[in-house]
Design an enzyme around this catalytic site. Structure first.
Site, short mmCIF file in Angstrom:
data_model
loop_
_atom_site.label_atom_id
_atom_site.label_comp_id
_atom_site.label_asym_id
_atom_site.label_seq_id
_atom_site.Cartn_x
_atom_site.Cartn_y
_atom_site.Cartn_z
N ASP A 1 -7.97 -5.20 -0.67
CA ASP A 1 -8.35 -6.00 -1.85
C ASP A 1 -8.02 -7.47 -1.74
OD1 ASP A 1 -7.42 -3.08 -3.39
OD2 ASP A 1 -9.43 -3.94 -3.59
N HIS B 1 0.85 -1.19 0.00
CA HIS B 1 0.00 0.00 0.00
C HIS B 1 0.89 1.23 0.00
CE1 HIS B 1 -3.20 2.79 1.19
NE2 HIS B 1 -4.01 1.87 0.72
C1 SDX Z 1 -6.00 0.38 -3.08
O1 SDX Z 1 -4.32 4.76 -1.87
C2 SDX Z 1 -5.27 4.10 -1.34
O2 SDX Z 1 -5.74 4.37 -0.26
C3 SDX Z 1 -5.81 3.02 -2.20
C4 SDX Z 1 -6.85 2.12 -1.55
C5 SDX Z 1 -8.12 2.86 -1.30
O3 SDX Z 1 -8.88 2.45 -0.41
O4 SDX Z 1 -8.41 3.80 -2.05
O5 SDX Z 1 -6.35 1.61 -0.32
C6 SDX Z 1 -7.19 0.95 -2.45
O6 SDX Z 1 -5.66 0.81 -4.15
C7 SDX Z 1 -5.20 -0.65 -2.34
C8 SDX Z 1 -3.94 -1.11 -3.16
C9 SDX Z 1 -4.43 -2.16 -4.18
N1 SDX Z 1 -3.34 -2.48 -5.11
C10 SDX Z 1 -2.77 -3.71 -5.08
O7 SDX Z 1 -3.01 -4.56 -4.23
C11 SDX Z 1 -1.80 -3.95 -6.23
C12 SDX Z 1 -0.54 -4.62 -5.67
N2 SDX Z 1 0.15 -3.60 -4.83
C13 SDX Z 1 1.03 -2.75 -5.48
O8 SDX Z 1 1.08 -2.61 -6.83
C14 SDX Z 1 1.71 -1.74 -4.60
O9 SDX Z 1 1.81 -2.24 -3.35
C15 SDX Z 1 1.10 -0.37 -4.53
C16 SDX Z 1 0.95 0.24 -5.89
C17 SDX Z 1 -0.24 -0.43 -3.86
C18 SDX Z 1 2.04 0.47 -3.72
O10 SDX Z 1 3.26 0.48 -4.46
P1 SDX Z 1 4.52 1.21 -3.86
O11 SDX Z 1 4.17 2.58 -3.42
O12 SDX Z 1 5.68 1.01 -4.80
O13 SDX Z 1 4.81 0.34 -2.57
P2 SDX Z 1 6.08 0.47 -1.73
O14 SDX Z 1 6.82 1.77 -1.96
O15 SDX Z 1 5.68 0.14 -0.33
O16 SDX Z 1 7.02 -0.71 -2.31
C19 SDX Z 1 8.15 -1.08 -1.56
C20 SDX Z 1 8.76 -2.26 -2.28
C21 SDX Z 1 9.12 -1.97 -3.74
O17 SDX Z 1 10.20 -2.84 -4.02
P3 SDX Z 1 11.74 -2.22 -3.92
O18 SDX Z 1 11.87 -1.23 -5.05
O19 SDX Z 1 11.86 -1.59 -2.54
O20 SDX Z 1 12.62 -3.45 -4.11
O21 SDX Z 1 7.82 -3.35 -2.33
C22 SDX Z 1 7.57 -3.69 -3.67
C23 SDX Z 1 7.91 -2.47 -4.49
O22 SDX Z 1 8.25 -2.87 -5.82
N3 SDX Z 1 6.14 -4.00 -3.74
C24 SDX Z 1 5.66 -5.18 -4.09
C25 SDX Z 1 4.27 -5.06 -3.97
N4 SDX Z 1 3.95 -3.83 -3.55
C26 SDX Z 1 5.13 -3.16 -3.41
N5 SDX Z 1 6.27 -6.32 -4.50
C27 SDX Z 1 5.45 -7.36 -4.79
N6 SDX Z 1 4.09 -7.33 -4.69
C28 SDX Z 1 3.48 -6.19 -4.29
N7 SDX Z 1 2.15 -6.16 -4.21
#
Ligand code: SDX
Length: 396
Positions: A331, A273
């Site tokens: 989700d 998130h």
């Molecule tokens: C919603 O904003 C909101 O409030 C949204 C929401 C709402 O109610 O409106 O809460 C609803 O959108 C929830 C999120 C739903 N999306 C997903 O579940 C899709 C999968 N999750 C991601 O794509 C991701 O977690 C995000 C887009 C939600 C957040 O991405 P970020 O900002 O890059 O996350 P981060 O900075 O915490 O990531 C840190 C690390 C990164 O790797 P490094 O570069 O540090 O090596 O974790 C990795 C990211 O690549 N990472 C994941 C991951 N999410 C982050 N790796 C694998 N699987 C994942 N799901």
């Protein structure tokens, strides 16, 4: 010199506004609507009470509850012309494509009578949107399955009415299952608002131009569709289905290795998130709701639910996820419970939009009510070409 675009996340993540509606503590995993913890609202209130809270700042007393519920109930029908708008879509159109169009089309009926700067007009637009979204989502579903539309029935609850418009046909009487009705109502509460997420920011920015609220909410629907946002519940269920096809729980380790391989592009959908760096409180409540619904329907051994719990267990113990503070978000379980209720996967995000409409409109109205607000105009960090003269064609 060719410009190289570099993205500065800090630039876009600066606070975009003051708000009194929803508070999130991402590190503690806390979510409060107008000061009330989501855990208490999900158990002690229904969705329309929560709508009243988000719109007007407090939970309704008995008289206010009766009045608000009545106002919403009396606006659940849509203009009969809306049926002709649907006919323009292919039967296999994605429900979010249809919903984006239908919500935008609502502005054709109310644009002329809605002055966004008039508080009464903003309030009636909020009531109309909250009331009509279940009808529009159910119409989008019925259109894709070739069944007749079911009109709203005013003696049913908000969630019960939606269930009947979705699953009933004119051929037989429909009985609302109270356990499913309560679960659906709770799903709506959990999705109602979430401060300045991508779709809410879209609605604020769109509405800041003074456009009518129906057009601004249509922009929010379009943004929510994305798999990184509201589309994640559909993507999560498809991911669970793919792992099941690979061999289920036995293949979780192999799948997790793909996720850890940055080149694979594979994400653990429903995890991570932008704000929560702890467990999303909604995910815990959604998992409990999952248990209740699967128990009621005799699906305790649902393989996808068991797979999801195994995935969660492994991820929460895996250094890759722990180090990155990746936890289940809203989700992760919502798709499983909606699938058990009988909602088709492509409709999951439309249900999210149905529930989030009250948050969008509450946030929009909060912005418009602020006398200091102006049209949004984000700036940029220009990293493109330096000033230069146009060369003659022969020299290009
Ligand atoms: C919603 O904003 C909101 O409030 C949204 C929401 C709402 O109610 O409106 O809460 C609803 O959108 C929830 C999120 C739903 N999306 C997903 O579940 C899709 C999968 N999750 C991601 O794509 C991701 O977690 C995000 C887009 C939600 C957040 O991405 P970020 O900002 O890059 O996350 P981060 O900075 O915490 O990531 C840190 C690390 C990164 O790797 P490094 O570069 O540090 O090596 O974790 C990795 C990211 O690549 N990472 C994941 C991951 N999410 C982050 N790796 C694998 N699987 C994942 N799901």
């Amino acid at each position: 010199q060719t410009g190289k675009f570099t993205y500065d996340p800090g630039f876009l993540s600066t606070a975009s506004c003051n708000s009194t509606i929803t508070y999130i503590d991402g590190d503690k995993g806390e979510l409060l609507y107008r000061g009330y913890p989501i855990e208490q609202l999900a158990v002690n209130c229904d969705f329309l009470d929560t709508c009243h809270l988000l719109l007007y700042g407090d939970l309704p007393n008995a008289d206010q509850r009766t009045d608000f519920h009545g106002r919403v109930t009396n606006h659940t029908m849509v203009n009969e012309q809306m049926q002709f708008f649907l006919r323009g879509f292919r039967r296999d159109a994605h429900p979010m494509a249809i919903l984006t169009g239908l919500v935008g089309a609502l502005s054709a009926f109310y644009h002329d009578s809605t002055d966004i700067n008039n508080p009464q007009h903003r309030d009636i637009a909020a009531i109309r949107l909250i009331a009509k979204m279940p009808t529009l989502v159910a119409m989008a579903y019925k259109y894709t399955v070739g069944q007749p539309y079911m009109y709203p029935q005013n003696d049913l609850s908000y969630a019960g009415n939606f269930m009947r418009m979705m699953f009933a046909t004119p051929c037989e009487t429909y009985k609302v299952n109270p356990v499913i009705e309560r679960a659906l109502d709770r799903i709506f509460i959990l999705h109602a608002d979430h401060e300045q997420n991508a779709s809410t920011s879209t609605v604020r920015l769109c509405g800041s131009s003074g456009t009518n609220p129906f057009a601004a909410i249509a922009a929010g629907v379009a943004c929510l569709w994305g798999p990184s946002h509201g589309g994640a519940n559909e993507a999560c269920l498809n991911m669970l289905g793919d792992i099941q096809k690979m061999g289920g729980v036995a293949k979780v380790g192999e799948f997790m290795n793909q996720v850890k391989d940055k080149n694979s592009g594979v994400k653990l959908m429903g995890f991570g998130h932008r704000v929560y760096k702890n467990y999303d409180p909604r995910a815990k409540l959604m998992r409990e709701t999952c248990h209740e619904v699967l128990g009621e329907l005799g699906l305790q051994n649902d393989p996808l639910f068991k797979l999801a719990m195994e995935l969660e267990k492994i991820a929460l113990e895996d250094d890759y996820f722990v180090a990155r503070k990746l936890y289940p978000n809203v989700d992760f379980y919502s798709g499983i419970v909606q699938r058990a209720i009988g909602i088709p996967v492509p409709l999951f995000t439309a249900i999210f939009a149905l529930a989030r409409t009250v948050g969008w409109i509450a946030q929009l109205n909060e912005m418009i009510a602020d006398p200091e607000y102006k049209i949004g105009r984000p700036r940029q960090l220009f990293v493109g070409a330096a000033p230069r003269d146009v060369p003659p064609l022969s020299a290009r």
